[in-house]
Design a protein around this motif. Structure first.
Motif, PDB file in Angstrom:
ATOM      1  N   THR A 136      37.596  35.904  17.272  1.00 12.14           N
ATOM      2  CA  THR A 136      38.088  36.322  18.588  1.00 12.14           C
ATOM      3  C   THR A 136      36.962  36.270  19.616  1.00 12.14           C
ATOM      4  OG1 THR A 136      39.677  37.750  17.489  1.00 12.14           O
ATOM      5  CG2 THR A 136      39.322  38.146  19.820  1.00 12.14           C
ATOM      6  N   LYS A 137      35.768  36.661  19.201  1.00 10.80           N
ATOM      7  CA  LYS A 137      34.634  36.705  20.139  1.00 10.80           C
ATOM      8  C   LYS A 137      33.884  35.393  20.249  1.00 10.80           C
ATOM      9  CE  LYS A 137      34.234  41.610  19.573  1.00 10.80           C
ATOM     10  NZ  LYS A 137      33.707  42.660  18.752  1.00 10.80           N
TER      11      LYS A 137
ATOM     12  N   GLN B 143      33.815  32.494  23.866  1.00 12.98           N
ATOM     13  CA  GLN B 143      34.494  33.471  24.719  1.00 12.98           C
ATOM     14  C   GLN B 143      35.357  32.779  25.782  1.00 12.98           C
ATOM     15  OE1 GLN B 143      31.667  36.304  26.125  1.00 12.98           O
ATOM     16  NE2 GLN B 143      30.852  36.672  24.102  1.00 12.98           N
TER      17      GLN B 143
ATOM     18  N   ASP C  76      37.673  39.329  13.904  1.00 15.79           N
ATOM     19  CA  ASP C  76      36.831  39.843  14.979  1.00 15.79           C
ATOM     20  C   ASP C  76      35.815  38.791  15.424  1.00 15.79           C
ATOM     21  OD1 ASP C  76      35.950  42.196  16.601  1.00 15.79           O
ATOM     22  OD2 ASP C  76      34.109  41.900  15.454  1.00 15.79           O
TER      23      ASP C  76
ATOM     24  N   PHE D 111      40.479  39.211  22.824  1.00 16.61           N
ATOM     25  CA  PHE D 111      39.191  39.430  23.473  1.00 16.61           C
ATOM     26  C   PHE D 111      39.323  38.991  24.929  1.00 16.61           C
ATOM     27  CE2 PHE D 111      34.889  38.206  24.756  1.00 16.61           C
ATOM     28  CZ  PHE D 111      34.189  39.341  24.396  1.00 16.61           C
TER      29      PHE D 111
END
Length: 171
Positions: free
Chosen positions: A166-167, A170, A163, A8
């Motif tokens: 990863t986000k 941030q 997912d 990301f």
């Protein structure tokens, strides 16, 4: 051991995450690892791997690569029916072709005649498919592995966890 990887991008930093698991049917990861890359390569159309591969290489330094049997990437191994290399192929060649790579994508190829290198699978009650590509293993085997992953929805649970991780927080 299997590792699913994703990256990301923030403004000047990339976060790479790997979810490690033992079997395709596992409902929980063995571990979740993360690394950060400052000033990642700028995106170049058609050359996405130049941005993503260095981040994945940094992440993989946190593993015992000799214990990895398969790498799952968010994206494609091949980009068209002529087998133009995608991110997954570059990951495969980076590890000297010793670790099979499966690409799992949520969107279709632009090339409508790519069925020779992609398998479309449906999971759960979803009418939207996942697009599977592979190198280092038979495409049918790769598609079956992803189809058999734990979870009742379109996207397997461990890939959804990847997912989310990863986000989260941030870069």
């Amino acid at each position: 051991m299997i590792i699913a990887v994703d990256v990301f991008y923030g403004e000047n930093r990339a976060k790479s995450v790997g979810v490690l698991f033992e079997r395709w049917e596992d409902s929980k990861p063995l571990d979740v690892i993360a690394s950060y890359t400052d000033s990642p390569h700028e995106y170049e159309p058609g050359l996405f791997y130049k941005r993503e591969l260095p981040c994945i290489q940094e992440l993989m330094k946190l593993t015992d690569i000799s214990q990895i049997d398969t790498i799952v990437v968010d994206g494609y191994v091949y980009l068209n029916k002529e087998k133009k290399p995608g991110l997954g192929h570059y990951v495969y060649t980076n590890y000297a072709g010793k670790i099979p790579v499966i690409g799992v994508a949520k969107t279709a190829f632009r090339d409508n005649e790519a069925e020779a290198v992609v398998r479309t699978i449906y999971r759960g009650i979803s009418t939207k498919p996942l697009y599977i590509t592979a190198v280092g293993m038979e495409l049918e085997v790769a598609a079956a592995q992803i189809r058999n992953m734990y979870g009742e929805y379109r996207f397997p649970y461990l890939l959804k966890l990847l997912d989310q991780q990863t986000k989260e927080t941030q870069p």
